[in-house]
Write an enzyme that holds these catalytic residues in place. Structure first.
Site, short mmCIF file in Angstrom:
data_model
loop_
_atom_site.label_atom_id
_atom_site.label_comp_id
_atom_site.label_asym_id
_atom_site.label_seq_id
_atom_site.Cartn_x
_atom_site.Cartn_y
_atom_site.Cartn_z
N ASP A 91 0.85 -1.19 0.00
CA ASP A 91 0.00 0.00 0.00
C ASP A 91 0.88 1.24 0.00
OD1 ASP A 91 0.82 -0.76 2.63
OD2 ASP A 91 -0.60 0.66 3.50
N ASP A 143 8.67 4.17 -0.90
CA ASP A 143 7.87 3.68 0.25
C ASP A 143 6.60 3.00 -0.22
OD1 ASP A 143 6.85 3.28 2.77
OD2 ASP A 143 6.33 5.38 3.15
N GLU A 145 -0.04 -1.10 5.90
CA GLU A 145 1.00 -0.52 6.75
C GLU A 145 0.77 0.96 6.96
OE1 GLU A 145 4.82 1.18 8.12
OE2 GLU A 145 3.71 1.72 6.34
N THR A 176 -19.65 34.62 10.29
CA THR A 176 -19.56 34.84 11.73
C THR A 176 -20.28 33.70 12.44
OG1 THR A 176 -21.46 36.29 11.45
CG2 THR A 176 -19.30 37.36 11.65
N SER A 230 8.17 4.94 11.90
CA SER A 230 7.70 3.74 12.60
C SER A 230 7.30 2.67 11.61
CB SER A 230 6.49 4.09 13.47
OG SER A 230 6.74 5.26 14.22
N1 BES Z 1 8.52 3.41 5.59
C1 BES Z 1 7.84 4.23 6.55
C2 BES Z 1 8.64 4.42 7.82
C3 BES Z 1 9.78 5.35 7.59
C4 BES Z 1 9.54 6.69 7.44
C5 BES Z 1 11.08 4.89 7.51
C6 BES Z 1 10.58 7.57 7.20
C7 BES Z 1 12.11 5.76 7.25
C8 BES Z 1 11.88 7.10 7.09
C9 BES Z 1 6.49 3.61 6.83
O1 BES Z 1 5.82 3.23 5.65
C10 BES Z 1 5.60 4.62 7.48
O2 BES Z 1 5.31 5.61 6.88
N2 BES Z 1 5.18 4.35 8.71
C11 BES Z 1 4.19 5.14 9.35
C12 BES Z 1 3.50 4.25 10.35
C13 BES Z 1 2.14 4.70 10.74
C14 BES Z 1 1.21 4.87 9.58
C15 BES Z 1 1.55 3.73 11.75
C16 BES Z 1 4.86 6.32 10.04
O3 BES Z 1 6.02 6.24 10.47
O4 BES Z 1 4.21 7.37 10.11
MN MN Z 2 7.03 2.16 4.40
MN MN Z 3 5.02 5.16 4.76
#
Ligand code: BES
Ligand code: MN
Ligand code: MN
Length: 466
Positions: A93, A128, A162, A324, A408
């Site tokens: 995704d 990503d 994810e 308003t 994360s």
């Molecule tokens: N791949 C990212 C995590 C990430 C972000 C790694 C920046 C390295 C640099 C992952 O797909 C992501 O975006 N995770 C989310 C998790 C959330 C939706 C629970 C995040 O970190 O916001």
């Molecule tokens: Mn990711």
């Molecule tokens: Mn991401």
């Protein structure tokens, strides 16, 4: 030993690279915006594409339904029974492409654009996580094409939720624990320090995400007829949000820092040696100065300290001209990034208590938890980490740095706590890849080295025994 010779695989990767780019472009054309129900069919199409591709390279692959988006699960069991067993995880995704007007080319019509590091692929999901997941898919394909079989046992799990906090993942992991358990989980969904600066991520922040909804009057009111005599939920919302940080920028929830583990001095010293270009990092964000806790470097703040951000806020009239009005409702989305040993559920309780003590009784409110993921630390002494270090050193010609990650990946904690496995985070993204932003890109140099690294890692991992 026959069958673990890596050189011919690396040569095959180089020869086949244009075709690897073509396949990634094909996957990027599928608008798998997992969070948007309007894209549900397209999101599933990305899963099907992966099943077809994995079958084509000889995996026993299938689509497994969940209450949300299906899981892609695949296995290759041709390796000797005593060979290590790797579980590869990724997500198909992608984030919504908004704001659409800021894209220089349509988000799901990938284009190759020349940049300072050579050609780059621009599309939503480029880094990503489609480009990154294809690094290992392509490495596995090259290995099988050259040697006929993999030197390790491989299982694959690719989810489609994810970006919306992996709600169906943990139940799936528990229900299929026997099928999915392996020696280590390999993930490419993080970054490195530069095109020629390899890195392995050993700390990942956790997350606790909420929507806070406030309700004042029973309907929107005339602000002249009622103003000054009735509560305004936007005012109340702004006050509590402002109170989340104290004057020093620390998070004001009572007990919030109780479980925060101070950074190991050895890691701090290692991070201080990282040639981090703070000015360049800020420039990629369109900024000239950083903020945050005093006495800590930017990397320490990003990788080892918790934070709290308001991600969105709305209420009242925001259209053209003036109206308003005293709004009936106001709301905000907010997220906390957490570090070891903080617990998202505990933070949720702390936030609830904080709000209960501040929101006046005549304003009704509701706090909805929207996604939780625990922070994670990867042990640096494992043989798999050592194997990854050797693989990256071979491909990049220099030792990888051990870094943290401010983002994360909720699955890492689930895999640790539900399956008892550690993760190996081999990322090939860059700080300026515009992850989640318009014009997301993946450097073809990173894609190529990512595939080579995974091919080299297979050879290194094959040498690990019990
Ligand atoms: N791949 C990212 C995590 C990430 C972000 C790694 C920046 C390295 C640099 C992952 O797909 C992501 O975006 N995770 C989310 C998790 C959330 C939706 C629970 C995040 O970190 O916001
Ligand atoms: Mn990711
Ligand atoms: Mn991401």
């Amino acid at each position: 030993m026959r069958g673990v010779e890596v050189e011919p695989v690396l040569e095959a990767v180089e020869r086949g690279f244009p075709a690897s780019v073509e396949r990634l472009v094909e996957l990027l054309r599928i608008p798998s915006v997992g969070t948007d129900p309007a894209f549900a069919e397209e999101t599933k199409r990305a899963a099907t594409w992966l099943v077809d591709r994995l079958r084509a390279i000889g995996f026993d692959a299938s689509l497994r339904p969940t209450p949300g988006m299906p899981m892609v699960v695949a296995h290759d069991r041709d390796a000797p029974a005593d060979a290590p067993h790797l579980l590869y995880y990724a997500h198909y995704d992608v984030q919504p492409p908004d704001p659409l007007g800021e894209w220089e080319s349509p988000p799901f019509e990938p284009v190759i654009v020349e940049g300072p590091h050579g050609p780059r692929l621009v599309a939503r999901g480029a880094v990503d996580d489609k480009g990154q997941l294809m690094t290992w898919v392509e490495a596995l394909a090259a290995w099988k094409a050259v040697h006929g079989r993999l030197p390790v046992r491989v299982s694959i799990l690719i989810e489609g939720e994810e970006e919306s906090a992996s709600e169906n993942l943990e139940p799936f992991l528990v229900a299929h624990a026997e099928e999915l358990r392996a020696d280590v989980c390999v993930i490419s969904d993080t970054g490195m320090l530069g095109v020629d600066e390899p890195a392995i991520t050993t700390m990942l922040r956790g997350i606790a995400y909420f929507e806070l909804r406030l309700r004042g009057p029973g309907r929107d009111l005339h602000s002249g007829m009622f103003g000054g005599a009735v509560p305004n939920p936007i005012h109340v919302l702004c006050r509590v949000l402002a109170e989340l940080h104290d004057a020093e920028g620390r998070i004001a929830l009572p007990g919030f820092y109780d479980r925060v583990v101070e950074l190991d001095p050895e890691i701090r010293a290692r991070w201080q040696r990282i040639p981090f270009d703070e000015k360049g990092f800020l420039e990629t964000a369109g900024l000239s100065r950083s903020v945050g806790e005093a006495g800590r470097t930017v990397l320490e703040r990003l990788w080892s300290r918790p934070c709290c951000d308001v991600n969105g806020i709305w209420g009242g009239y925001t259209g053209e001209g003036s109206k308003t009005v005293i709004p009936a409702r106001a709301a905000a989305k907010l997220s906390f990034r957490l570090v070891p040993d903080q617990d998202p559920e505990e933070v949720a309780e702390q936030l609830r208590a904080f709000l209960a003590a501040r929101i006046p009784a005549h304003v009704a409110w509701e706090l909805v938890a929207m996604g939780m993921g625990r922070p994670i630390r990867v042990p640096t002494g494992s043989p798999f980490l050592a194997a990854a270090r050797r693989a990256l050193a071979r491909v990049f010609g220099k030792e990888p740095a051990l870094i943290g990650c401010g983002g994360s990946i909720p699955v890492t904690a689930s895999i640790k706590h539900r399956l008892g496995m550690d993760s190996l985070l081999l990322g090939f993204g860059l700080d300026d890849d515009r992850v989640h932003s318009p014009n997301e890109k993946f450097e073809l140099a990173c894609y190529r080295k990512g595939i080579l690294s995974h091919a080299a890692f297979l050879a290194e991992a094959a040498g690990i025994r019990g």
